[in-house]
Scaffold this motif. Structure first.
Motif, PDB file in Angstrom:
ATOM      1  N   ASP A 235     -11.458 -12.382   0.051  1.00  0.00           N
ATOM      2  CA  ASP A 235     -10.914 -12.690  -1.270  1.00  0.00           C
ATOM      3  C   ASP A 235     -11.643 -11.898  -2.348  1.00  0.00           C
TER       4      ASP A 235
ATOM      5  N   GLN B 276      -9.781  -9.134  -4.707  1.00  0.00           N
ATOM      6  CA  GLN B 276      -9.761  -9.288  -6.158  1.00  0.00           C
ATOM      7  C   GLN B 276     -10.367  -8.067  -6.842  1.00  0.00           C
TER       8      GLN B 276
ATOM      9  N   ARG C 103      -1.308 -10.398  -2.480  1.00  0.00           N
ATOM     10  CA  ARG C 103      -0.666 -11.257  -1.488  1.00  0.00           C
ATOM     11  C   ARG C 103       0.463 -10.569  -0.722  1.00  0.00           C
TER      12      ARG C 103
ATOM     13  N   CYS D 272     -13.377 -15.364   4.914  1.00  0.00           N
ATOM     14  CA  CYS D 272     -12.274 -15.472   3.949  1.00  0.00           C
ATOM     15  C   CYS D 272     -12.774 -15.336   2.513  1.00  0.00           C
TER      16      CYS D 272
ATOM     17  N   THR E 259      -6.112 -15.691   3.411  1.00  0.00           N
ATOM     18  CA  THR E 259      -6.422 -14.684   2.384  1.00  0.00           C
ATOM     19  C   THR E 259      -5.233 -13.828   1.995  1.00  0.00           C
TER      20      THR E 259
ATOM     21  N   THR F 213      -2.126 -10.690  -8.772  1.00  0.00           N
ATOM     22  CA  THR F 213      -2.288 -11.614  -7.659  1.00  0.00           C
ATOM     23  C   THR F 213      -1.192 -11.415  -6.635  1.00  0.00           C
TER      24      THR F 213
END
Length: 315
Positions: free
Chosen positions: A155, A159, A20, A151, A194, A16
């Motif tokens: 995402d 992922q 980011r 968004c 996002t 994650t």
């Protein structure tokens, strides 16, 4: 559970964090140097392999390499052995009304795993609806409903690929009266929500500004440059509409125009060096002509220093 959800269910904390951090990959550029690259076209393969290219990278359209093997992959592997790659998607339909095509996303993910590109990007556009595919990158109304949908799709892509996606601003020829926010505000909100990075296409800015009668310079002042992970430059075709007004087409079939170079210099002066890609997709010139365009960009990048870590950071 489909192939995408199997591959991405339950991401680790480390995974994650990777998604980011739009600047992570750029901080791995060799010696922190500025990079200026070009589109890769098979016609140029022999010349590229004979050329001592340094401080460069090559971009390919993902959809051209979604087969299992064959000559396209042999050529791309030869390039990847020597140079960084930028993987640029053109058919994900990030702004589409329907959900993403999970088979297409799975193939996109496999390319990311196979070639480990330096940069991965897609367009702020839509190209499919109700099972029909349109061979174009079509514009969106900038509304809260569109924002939520874009968004959600970003995402899902991030992922799947477990790394940041760079989202490219569009070249547009129509505007929606239903829009409730500016393009720059919309793009800023997408990046904030996002954690994606941005691909700033300066030719697209100039094309859209000319077509809609606003200032490209003011657009770029309002653009969230701190999230830009890559820049695109390209040529455009100058035409006129039925009323005799200027109409620019994002054609990618000629050299970069002087006003676009001027905008690029201004962006680099304010934001610092970013990996920069010269797009040239049709009416291809000889390799030295295309390489010269990249050398011009490299000279501008070197004039303002190499990429620094705080230019693109975690959101």
């Amino acid at each position: 559970m489909n192939a995408i959800s199997k591959a991405t269910a339950g991401p680790t904390a480390e995974g994650t964090a990777t998604v980011r951090d739009p600047g992570r990959l750029l901080r791995q550029c060799p010696d922190g140097r500025a990079l200026a690259g070009t589109s890769f076209k098979p016609e140029h393969l022999a010349a590229i392999l004979d050329d001592a290219v340094t401080d460069g990278f090559f971009e390919v359209h993902a959809e051209n390499y979604m087969g299992a093997g064959g000559p396209p992959h042999r050529m791309l592997a030869a390039i990847r052995e020597r140079h960084p790659l930028s993987l640029h998607g053109v058919c994900m339909s990030i702004g589409g009304m329907a959900g993403l095509d999970t088979e297409h996303l799975a193939r996109f993910r496999e390319l990311v795993l196979r070639y480990e590109p330096l940069l991965v990007s897609e367009h702020l556009a839509w190209s499919s609806h109700q099972g029909a595919f349109y061979n174009d990158l079509l514009p969106l109304p900038y509304t809260n409903a569109t924002l939520a949908r874009v968004c959600e799709h970003i995402d899902q892509v991030q992922q799947a690929i477990q790394r940041p996606l760079l989202l490219e601003n569009p070249a547009t020829y129509v505007a929606f009266s239903s829009s409730t926010m500016s393009e720059t505000d919309f793009i800023r909100a997408v990046s904030r929500r996002t954690g994606c990075g941005l691909l700033l296409d300066i030719n697209n800015v100039f094309v859209s500004a000319t077509n809609h009668g606003y200032s490209a310079e003011r657009y770029l002042v309002d653009f969230p440059l701190q999230h830009v992970g890559e820049i695109h430059l390209a040529g455009h075709d100058a035409q006129c509409d039925d009323d005799g007004q200027p109409l620019l087409i994002d054609s990618h079939d000629r050299a970069i125009a002087d006003p676009v170079w001027a905008l690029y210099r201004g962006v680099i002066a304010r934001a610092g060096a970013r990996p920069t890609l010269v797009e040239w997709d049709s009416a291809l010139p000889a390799w030295p002509v295309l390489r010269a365009q990249a050398h011009t960009a490299l000279g501008i990048l070197r004039g303002h220093g190499a990429f620094e870590e705080d230019h693109v950071h975690a959101v």
